[in-house]
Motif scaffolding. Sequence first.
Motif, PDB file in Angstrom:
ATOM      1  N   ARG A   1       0.928  -1.321   0.055  1.00  0.00           N
ATOM      2  CA  ARG A   1       0.032   0.126   0.173  1.00  0.00           C
ATOM      3  C   ARG A   1       0.983   1.167   0.068  1.00  0.00           C
ATOM      4  O   ARG A   1       0.391   2.011  -0.669  1.00  0.00           O
ATOM      5  CB  ARG A   1      -0.894   0.010   1.174  1.00  0.00           C
TER       6      ARG A   1
ATOM      7  N   ILE B   1      -6.513   1.502  -6.518  1.00  0.00           N
ATOM      8  CA  ILE B   1      -6.410   1.858  -5.203  1.00  0.00           C
ATOM      9  C   ILE B   1      -7.684   0.867  -4.484  1.00  0.00           C
ATOM     10  O   ILE B   1      -7.396   0.430  -3.474  1.00  0.00           O
ATOM     11  CB  ILE B   1      -6.980   3.278  -4.935  1.00  0.00           C
TER      12      ILE B   1
ATOM     13  N   ILE C   1      -7.656   0.491  -0.456  1.00  0.00           N
ATOM     14  CA  ILE C   1      -7.214   2.118   0.036  1.00  0.00           C
ATOM     15  C   ILE C   1      -8.844   2.707   0.004  1.00  0.00           C
ATOM     16  O   ILE C   1      -9.402   2.358  -1.128  1.00  0.00           O
ATOM     17  CB  ILE C   1      -6.280   2.808  -0.954  1.00  0.00           C
TER      18      ILE C   1
ATOM     19  N   PHE D   1      -8.331   8.422  -0.156  1.00  0.00           N
ATOM     20  CA  PHE D   1      -7.621   8.897  -1.375  1.00  0.00           C
ATOM     21  C   PHE D   1      -7.982   9.971  -2.030  1.00  0.00           C
ATOM     22  O   PHE D   1      -7.330  10.720  -2.624  1.00  0.00           O
ATOM     23  CB  PHE D   1      -7.991   7.492  -2.395  1.00  0.00           C
TER      24      PHE D   1
END
Length: 436
Positions: free
Chosen positions: A319, A354, A359, A364
């Motif tokens: 990540r 993502i 995420i 984000f």
Amino acid sequence: MSELIPVALFLLVLFSLLGAGVWVGLALMGVAWFGMEMFTTRPVGDAMMTTIWRSSSSWTLTALPLFIWMGEILYRTRLSEDMFRGLAPWMARLPGGLLHTNVAGCTVFAAVSGSSAATLTTVGKMSVPELRRRGYPERLVIGTLAGAATLGLMIPPSLTLIVYGVTINESITKLFMAGIVPGLVLAALFMGYIAIISRIAPDFRPAPEPVMSFAERVRNSRFLIPVLILITAIIGSMYTGIATATEAAAVGVVGSLMLAAAQRSLTWSSFISSLMGAVRTSAMIALILAGASFLSLSMGFTGLPRALAEWIGALELGRFQLLMALLVFYIVIGCFLDGISAVVLTIAVVEPMIRQAGIDVIWFGIFVVVVVEMAQITPPVGFNLFVLQGMTGHSMAYIARAALPMFAIMVVMVFILIAFPGLATWLPENMRHAVP
């Protein structure tokens, strides 16, 4: 390697069109048209018509022109003068003195503007002459203003967050809530830098401010009341669930018109000027969004986003490694595109990455906005640099050097966000009556 061929062709056509001076929105449509003709058998005209209509008829998108119009109205009021008169007595006693009015003024105006350029112009037209007259170092006046004005992109109502939310079909209200705490943290970092540099800079010798009693400072604070009421009405109505982002934008427009009328700055001429300014900006953004929507469809037919996501996945990046790669990617692309264009151009490819990495898309969005803020003060296409050049008469190189410390602070902010993701996710997760 086969997936790199359409990537190379897309980029070749895109940069050829942009290099020829074609508007960004039309360049995106041109690339999409090329991709559809080269890699699919679907009728291009039918796909283009359907996609552009669908992207342009989003109800969520109606918040965008309303917030832009609100900023245009407030730009034509005495708001900047009133903010300076209300903030200056409280800032003068801090280390760094009235330089803090650049940050505090931009933070306040960002909460009713949504635009970095509008924030910069409104606050700068008052603070730059006043700080120069008091003998503050020019590079610090310009650098802090350039950096602080980028808060207009993060603190709600943020035009970039609206565009991001529409692009990935996410709640605008949640994105607005996510931007509040990181925006305030970034403002605090800017003010911390001012406090430190004021102690170590050898040329920091501004004229001392007259001593004011606490009662006098409180009396001067009355000039902040109208804008604080407007901020509370906009953000408070969304946080409590009373209004959606679009309805809050309508409240903001009505409130800004009332504020302009109360200040006797609302004339027929200023009304028409604000309306036409909002129409021009909204039309530009709508064209970019339409082009990006068509390009996303075109790339989807080629399988490019999926192939790139699979390629990234095959690299087995963690990540943190993925975020660092995206940080560098957005800094580079921000040197050549404005923030909104960078978001709509890339998000179709970045979103699958993502999501695959687990995420949070709300988090984000704030990450992207911080990096896009950097693009506002990086040459050759940093828009804040152009605005400051016209305002101060300095060269682009001088302004970019003055803004460099603020760029570094934004990089620090990225790592703070990564280390403490709750800064962006706590408010949206704890919103009551969340409105989609």
